[in-house]
Design a protein around this motif. Structure first.
Motif, mmCIF file in Angstrom:
data_model
loop_
_atom_site.group_PDB
_atom_site.id
_atom_site.type_symbol
_atom_site.label_atom_id
_atom_site.label_comp_id
_atom_site.label_asym_id
_atom_site.label_seq_id
_atom_site.Cartn_x
_atom_site.Cartn_y
_atom_site.Cartn_z
ATOM 1 N N ASN A 1 1.011 -1.130 -0.098
ATOM 2 C CA ASN A 1 0.086 0.048 0.052
ATOM 3 C C ASN A 1 0.792 1.474 -0.029
ATOM 4 O O ASN A 1 0.489 2.175 -0.290
ATOM 5 C CB ASN A 1 -1.098 -0.042 1.290
ATOM 6 C CG ASN A 1 -1.893 -0.930 1.228
ATOM 7 O OD1 ASN A 1 -2.361 -1.374 0.051
ATOM 8 N ND2 ASN A 1 -2.305 -1.316 2.344
ATOM 9 N N HIS A 2 2.172 1.290 0.389
ATOM 10 C CA HIS A 2 3.026 2.226 0.516
ATOM 11 C C HIS A 2 4.078 2.445 -0.697
ATOM 12 O O HIS A 2 4.905 3.309 -0.559
ATOM 13 C CB HIS A 2 3.585 2.214 1.767
ATOM 14 C CG HIS A 2 2.722 2.107 3.360
ATOM 15 N ND1 HIS A 2 1.845 3.172 3.331
ATOM 16 C CD2 HIS A 2 2.485 1.226 4.107
ATOM 17 C CE1 HIS A 2 1.085 2.723 4.174
ATOM 18 N NE2 HIS A 2 1.518 1.601 4.644
ATOM 19 N N ILE A 3 3.906 1.812 -1.725
ATOM 20 C CA ILE A 3 4.509 1.871 -2.900
ATOM 21 C C ILE A 3 3.867 1.767 -4.218
ATOM 22 O O ILE A 3 2.857 1.193 -4.122
ATOM 23 C CB ILE A 3 5.778 0.744 -3.100
ATOM 24 C CG1 ILE A 3 5.191 -0.656 -3.163
ATOM 25 C CG2 ILE A 3 6.744 0.621 -1.828
ATOM 26 C CD1 ILE A 3 6.147 -1.773 -3.438
ATOM 27 N N MET A 4 4.293 2.652 -5.113
ATOM 28 C CA MET A 4 3.696 2.737 -6.356
ATOM 29 C C MET A 4 4.675 2.345 -7.661
ATOM 30 O O MET A 4 5.669 2.894 -7.676
ATOM 31 C CB MET A 4 3.279 4.449 -6.650
ATOM 32 C CG MET A 4 2.444 4.417 -8.048
ATOM 33 S SD MET A 4 2.166 6.289 -8.035
ATOM 34 C CE MET A 4 3.998 7.080 -8.437
ATOM 35 N N PRO A 5 4.343 1.085 -8.013
ATOM 36 C CA PRO A 5 5.166 0.677 -9.076
ATOM 37 C C PRO A 5 5.016 1.525 -10.410
ATOM 38 O O PRO A 5 4.118 2.136 -10.544
ATOM 39 C CB PRO A 5 4.563 -0.701 -9.425
ATOM 40 C CG PRO A 5 3.125 -0.672 -8.889
ATOM 41 C CD PRO A 5 3.123 0.515 -7.784
#
Length: 136
Positions: free
Chosen positions: A78-82
């Motif tokens: 939830n805390h990373i955006m690929p």
């Protein structure tokens, strides 16, 4: 859960101390594990990006400005955006294990090897986008 976060995928950290920094997924755990019972990934990223270099600078100044400060971290999906980018990091999968995060000396050696890999990639001129700050 998301099946698109795979090893080698570049992601942007969204929360915490390293928010806005780019990182590469080393290992992914879609189902979680005992220590972290949520979907998460082990990432290696850049805490301090290399500085701008010009032609008029000397070799020592260029070498000093081309250094990279890495970080390694376990981050919730939830805390990373690929992103659409990928970056191949050879030999890092065996380098980072569960014990690496428990023992400070192992963590330090892991950071040193990650730093060496990142600096070699930067000096080779590959993956320029990964080594530039996000502007927002």
């Amino acid at each position: 859960m998301p099946g698109f976060i795979k090893p080698g995928k570049v992601a942007v950290v969204l929360q915490g101390r390293h928010a806005g920094k780019k990182a590469v997924v080393i290992k992914n755990f879609d189902e979680g594990n005992k220590a972290h019972p949520y979907p998460h990934a082990v990432v290696a990223g850049i805490e301090r990006y290399p500085q701008k270099v010009t032609k008029s600078m000397g070799k020592t100044k260029i070498a000093r400005r081309s250094t990279v400060k890495p970080f390694i971290k376990v981050i919730n999906y939830n805390h990373i955006m690929p992103t659409r980018y990928t970056l191949e990091l050879e030999g890092t999968k065996s380098l980072l294990t569960a014990e690496t995060f428990k023992e400070p000396s192992q963590r330090k050696t892991a950071k040193k090897t990650i730093r060496k890999i990142f600096e070699d990639k930067y000096k080779a001129g590959k993956n320029k986008w990964f080594f530039t700050k996000l502007r927002f």
